[in-house]
Design a protein around this motif. Structure first.
Motif, PDB file in Angstrom:
ATOM      1  N   ILE A 155       3.072   9.534  75.322  1.00  0.00           N
ATOM      2  CA  ILE A 155       4.401   9.600  75.469  1.00  0.00           C
ATOM      3  C   ILE A 155       5.239   8.994  74.361  1.00  0.00           C
ATOM      4  CG2 ILE A 155       6.151   8.806  77.418  1.00  0.00           C
ATOM      5  CD1 ILE A 155       4.258   8.679  79.309  1.00  0.00           C
ATOM      6  N   ASP A 156       6.325   9.594  74.293  1.00  0.00           N
ATOM      7  CA  ASP A 156       6.943   9.261  73.057  1.00  0.00           C
ATOM      8  C   ASP A 156       7.367   7.903  72.958  1.00  0.00           C
ATOM      9  OD1 ASP A 156       8.678   9.118  75.005  1.00  0.00           O
ATOM     10  OD2 ASP A 156      10.403  10.336  74.316  1.00  0.00           O
ATOM     11  N   VAL A 157       7.472   7.048  73.918  1.00  0.00           N
ATOM     12  CA  VAL A 157       7.529   5.738  73.853  1.00  0.00           C
ATOM     13  C   VAL A 157       6.415   4.861  73.283  1.00  0.00           C
ATOM     14  CG1 VAL A 157       6.786   4.907  76.333  1.00  0.00           C
ATOM     15  CG2 VAL A 157       8.518   3.578  74.875  1.00  0.00           C
ATOM     16  N   HIS A 158       5.228   5.375  73.338  1.00  0.00           N
ATOM     17  CA  HIS A 158       4.053   4.929  72.678  1.00  0.00           C
ATOM     18  C   HIS A 158       4.037   5.255  71.119  1.00  0.00           C
ATOM     19  CE1 HIS A 158       1.868   6.062  76.591  1.00  0.00           C
ATOM     20  NE2 HIS A 158       1.986   4.945  76.943  1.00  0.00           N
ATOM     21  N   LEU A 159       4.644   6.191  70.703  1.00  0.00           N
ATOM     22  CA  LEU A 159       4.734   6.686  69.377  1.00  0.00           C
ATOM     23  C   LEU A 159       5.875   5.693  68.723  1.00  0.00           C
ATOM     24  CD1 LEU A 159       4.676  10.421  69.243  1.00  0.00           C
ATOM     25  CD2 LEU A 159       2.638   8.647  69.085  1.00  0.00           C
ATOM     26  N   ASP A 160       6.916   5.333  69.521  1.00  0.00           N
ATOM     27  CA  ASP A 160       8.109   4.596  69.102  1.00  0.00           C
ATOM     28  C   ASP A 160       7.587   3.124  68.843  1.00  0.00           C
ATOM     29  OD1 ASP A 160       9.628   6.641  69.116  1.00  0.00           O
ATOM     30  OD2 ASP A 160      10.327   6.230  71.204  1.00  0.00           O
ATOM     31  N   CYS A 161       6.499   2.696  69.947  1.00  0.00           N
ATOM     32  CA  CYS A 161       6.178   1.171  69.916  1.00  0.00           C
ATOM     33  C   CYS A 161       5.151   1.148  68.616  1.00  0.00           C
ATOM     34  CB  CYS A 161       5.304   1.086  71.273  1.00  0.00           C
ATOM     35  SG  CYS A 161       4.694  -0.904  71.413  1.00  0.00           S
ATOM     36  N   GLU A 162       4.187   2.115  68.476  1.00  0.00           N
ATOM     37  CA  GLU A 162       3.258   1.928  67.352  1.00  0.00           C
ATOM     38  C   GLU A 162       4.314   2.019  65.874  1.00  0.00           C
ATOM     39  OE1 GLU A 162      -0.387   4.495  69.131  1.00  0.00           O
ATOM     40  OE2 GLU A 162       0.970   5.604  67.861  1.00  0.00           O
ATOM     41  N   ALA A 163       5.122   2.757  65.838  1.00  0.00           N
ATOM     42  CA  ALA A 163       6.019   2.553  64.573  1.00  0.00           C
ATOM     43  C   ALA A 163       6.600   1.253  64.384  1.00  0.00           C
ATOM     44  CB  ALA A 163       7.034   3.921  64.633  1.00  0.00           C
ATOM     45  N   LYS A 164       7.143   0.910  65.505  1.00  0.00           N
ATOM     46  CA  LYS A 164       7.679  -0.673  65.402  1.00  0.00           C
ATOM     47  C   LYS A 164       7.168  -1.600  65.010  1.00  0.00           C
ATOM     48  CE  LYS A 164      11.361  -3.085  66.191  1.00  0.00           C
ATOM     49  NZ  LYS A 164      12.577  -2.850  65.588  1.00  0.00           N
ATOM     50  N   ILE A 165       5.768  -1.792  65.614  1.00  0.00           N
ATOM     51  CA  ILE A 165       4.620  -2.666  65.247  1.00  0.00           C
ATOM     52  C   ILE A 165       4.409  -2.552  63.697  1.00  0.00           C
ATOM     53  CG2 ILE A 165       2.449  -3.852  65.593  1.00  0.00           C
ATOM     54  CD1 ILE A 165       2.828  -2.838  68.601  1.00  0.00           C
ATOM     55  N   ALA A 166       4.038  -1.332  63.400  1.00  0.00           N
ATOM     56  CA  ALA A 166       3.596  -1.138  61.883  1.00  0.00           C
ATOM     57  C   ALA A 166       4.946  -1.642  61.043  1.00  0.00           C
ATOM     58  CB  ALA A 166       3.497   0.209  61.950  1.00  0.00           C
ATOM     59  N   LYS A 167       6.091  -1.125  61.470  1.00  0.00           N
ATOM     60  CA  LYS A 167       7.327  -1.479  60.375  1.00  0.00           C
ATOM     61  C   LYS A 167       7.633  -2.881  60.531  1.00  0.00           C
ATOM     62  CE  LYS A 167      12.048  -0.662  59.780  1.00  0.00           C
ATOM     63  NZ  LYS A 167      13.314   0.042  60.525  1.00  0.00           N
ATOM     64  N   PHE A 168       7.438  -3.642  61.617  1.00  0.00           N
ATOM     65  CA  PHE A 168       7.585  -5.222  61.578  1.00  0.00           C
ATOM     66  C   PHE A 168       6.611  -5.841  60.875  1.00  0.00           C
ATOM     67  CE2 PHE A 168       6.656  -9.338  64.194  1.00  0.00           C
ATOM     68  CZ  PHE A 168       7.839  -9.875  63.732  1.00  0.00           C
ATOM     69  N   LEU A 169       5.325  -5.577  60.923  1.00  0.00           N
ATOM     70  CA  LEU A 169       4.033  -6.237  59.929  1.00  0.00           C
ATOM     71  C   LEU A 169       3.805  -5.782  58.594  1.00  0.00           C
ATOM     72  CD1 LEU A 169       1.282  -6.294  62.907  1.00  0.00           C
ATOM     73  CD2 LEU A 169       2.798  -8.087  61.953  1.00  0.00           C
ATOM     74  N   GLY A 170       4.590  -4.581  58.442  1.00  0.00           N
ATOM     75  CA  GLY A 170       4.486  -3.786  56.984  1.00  0.00           C
ATOM     76  C   GLY A 170       3.337  -3.342  56.867  1.00  0.00           C
ATOM     77  N   THR A 171       2.868  -2.725  57.499  1.00  0.00           N
ATOM     78  CA  THR A 171       1.353  -1.805  57.560  1.00  0.00           C
ATOM     79  C   THR A 171       1.824  -0.244  57.674  1.00  0.00           C
ATOM     80  OG1 THR A 171       1.131  -2.117  59.788  1.00  0.00           O
ATOM     81  CG2 THR A 171      -0.033  -3.685  58.281  1.00  0.00           C
ATOM     82  N   PRO A 172       1.008   0.427  57.202  1.00  0.00           N
ATOM     83  CA  PRO A 172       1.000   2.021  57.249  1.00  0.00           C
ATOM     84  C   PRO A 172       1.233   2.481  58.614  1.00  0.00           C
ATOM     85  CG  PRO A 172      -0.253   1.506  55.663  1.00  0.00           C
ATOM     86  CD  PRO A 172      -0.369   0.289  56.340  1.00  0.00           C
ATOM     87  N   ASP A 173       0.402   1.954  59.565  1.00  0.00           N
ATOM     88  CA  ASP A 173       0.228   2.746  60.868  1.00  0.00           C
ATOM     89  C   ASP A 173      -0.415   1.733  61.803  1.00  0.00           C
ATOM     90  OD1 ASP A 173       0.463   4.583  62.741  1.00  0.00           O
ATOM     91  OD2 ASP A 173      -0.743   6.010  62.074  1.00  0.00           O
ATOM     92  N   SER A 174      -0.324   1.830  63.286  1.00  0.00           N
ATOM     93  CA  SER A 174      -0.749   1.117  64.177  1.00  0.00           C
ATOM     94  C   SER A 174      -1.031   1.776  65.317  1.00  0.00           C
ATOM     95  CB  SER A 174       0.158  -0.091  64.606  1.00  0.00           C
ATOM     96  OG  SER A 174       1.487   0.392  65.091  1.00  0.00           O
TER      97      SER A 174
END
Length: 485
Positions: A155-174
């Motif tokens: 669901i789109d919110v899963h992708l939003d959450c993965e992007a948020k965590i990756a951005k917060f930690l400074g990693t390419p993806d999660s």
């Protein structure tokens, strides 16, 4: 006779070879003055064996069938094996039942208690913004996803959450997992296989141990949070060993150890990783949202570039006050798990409202960095208040939100130690309305670290809460441990 023909043919061939060996002059004997060739003796023995085999019955006569009465008697006498072994005395867990949210204060048996048993580090249980985000998500998506991520469960919110965590930690993806504890024991076997080498801290908790077991790799443990032991172990595994040069090699540690409250020395681990060419898998369930200037975890705490850590995992049920877990790293690390990690591939995806809660919690942390200062102040205050507790001593790190109290003098028996610690926890709850827990371990847990009382500190605790738990534990431990001090 059909069965005997192959035996005769095989025997003839063997006789031909053995006869050649026994026709030599040295293979002759004299019996009662008569010269006998050696091959005659062997041939006689083989013929005897053939006759014996042919004379044997090739089947066993059937037994007389049992009568109905005998069958009934046997059925009456039969007792099936139990599905599980009998529980030993004291093995049953009678955990207190919470009747309200697991915040800094909660309700047990109709009585309000101070809660130091829930890992609500940032005090986000019951946070209004997080609750509102969950309500909005429930109205939009419903409760569950009813499918794994690869089969109509994304669901789109899963992708939003993965992007948020990756951005917060400074990693390419999660990548998100549905259940916090399954994250680490799905990630490890997704990358580590039979023949690989894993060097792990002996104090890792059960979920990590399970991942190590499922990987079927060669696992070598080093002493708990001991960098000299880690260096020695890596040296022994790699020095002059050409096999290790051609296999994958990993170091597995926790940022904050659940079984001791100690903090891993990431700066030294990274140096050893680079020296001996190992990869690092870091479990950050108790440090994500806690350590570092902005709560970004152990890498930020030590000032280590996050790209030096190959794989990072964490559960979201602690600081973020939601559920599920995530793994973060390079795009290749994340993409590999989408096809090879059992917990991701075969589990129904994380309920959308929990992903929304995680996004809101990370937003809250970014907007309110002062919550980390409150948490650290509470941890320091608790350390100060618990110093000098009769019969107990603090073994955890000063910055760890897990404050771990262990017995100064062990009785020498884990069972007796646990009974003493549980008695302290039970009396503190019953007499002072202070909710703390002893660190229990299942029979599957390989950890050999000392048991203790584990207190989870929250930014939502007040000075009064901390003063109350300190005075309670000092009073109760003095009574319970009077014979062990």
């Amino acid at each position: 006779m059909d069965m005997a023909l192959p035996i005769v043919n095989a025997t003839t061939a063997v006789l031909a070879r053995v006869s050649a060996a026994f026709n030599a002059p040295l293979a002759r004997a004299v019996v009662f003055g008569v010269h006998i060739d050696g091959h005659l003796v062997v041939e006689g023995l083989l013929i005897a064996v053939i006759v014996f085999q042919l004379s044997r019955k090739s089947y066993k006569p059937p037994k007389k069938p049992l009568s109905e009465k005998e069958v009934d008697e046997l059925c009456d006498e039969w007792e099936p094996e139990p599905l599980c072994p009998p529980l030993k005395e004291g093995a049953r867990i009678k955990a207190p039942i919470l009747e309200s949210a697991a915040g800094p204060h909660t309700t047990i048996d109709g009585k309000e208690v101070v809660n130091f048993a829930s890992a609500n580090y940032l005090g986000l249980v019951g946070n209004e913004k997080i609750t509102d985000s969950c309500v909005g998500s429930l109205e939009k998506y419903g409760v569950g996803s009813c499918g794994p991520r690869g089969f109509y469960g994304t669901i789109d919110v899963h992708l939003d959450c993965e992007a948020k965590i990756a951005k917060f930690l400074g990693t390419p993806d999660s990548i998100l997992y549905s259940y916090g504890i399954s994250t680490i024991f799905s990630v490890i076997p997704a990358f580590c296989k039979k023949g690989d080498i894993i060097v792990a801290d002996e104090g890792v908790h059960w979920a990590v141990q399970n991942g190590l077991y499922l990987s079927r790799s060669t696992v070598v443990y080093f002493k708990h949070n001991d960098m000299a032991s880690l260096a020695s172990t890596l040296e022994k595994l790699t020095r002059g060993n050409k096999r290790t040069e051609n296999v994958r090699r990993y170091i597995v540690v926790e940022s904050i150890y659940q079984n001791s409250g100690q903090i891993a020395r990431l700066d030294e681990i990274i140096k050893l990783k680079e020296k001996y060419r190992f990869r690092v898998i870091l479990e950050e369930s108790h440090s994500f949202g806690v350590l570092g200037k902005s709560g970004r975890g152990l890498a930020e705490h030590y000032g280590v570039p996050i790209e030096k850590i190959d794989i990072i995992t964490a559960g979201m049920g602690n600081a973020l006050a939601t559920d599920g877990g995530f793994c973060t790293g390079s795009a290749r690390v994340v993409d590999h798990q989408r096809l090879s990690s059992a917990g991701y591939v075969f589990s129904a995806s994380l309920p959308p409202y929990l992903a929304s809660a995680a996004i809101s919690a990370v937003n809250y942390l970014e907007e309110n960095p002062s919550v980390l200062a409150n948490l650290r102040a509470n941890v320091a205050l608790l350390h100060q208040g618990l110093s000098g507790t009769p019969g107990l001593e603090i073994s955890s790190h000063l910055l760890s939100p897990i404050v771990f109290l262990k017995l100064k003098k062990s009785t020498g028996s884990l069972t007796t130690d646990l009974e003493l610690l549980e008695t302290i926890a039970e009396q503190a709850l019953k007499e002072d309305s202070v909710f703390v827990v002893a660190s229990k371990r299942s029979t599957l847990d390989r950890c050999k670290l000392p048991l203790g009382i584990r207190l989870f500190v929250s930014a939502g605790h007040t000075e009064s809460d901390i003063s109350k738990v300190c005075s309670s534990l000092k009073r109760v431990s003095a009574l319970v441990l009077s014979d062990h001090i």
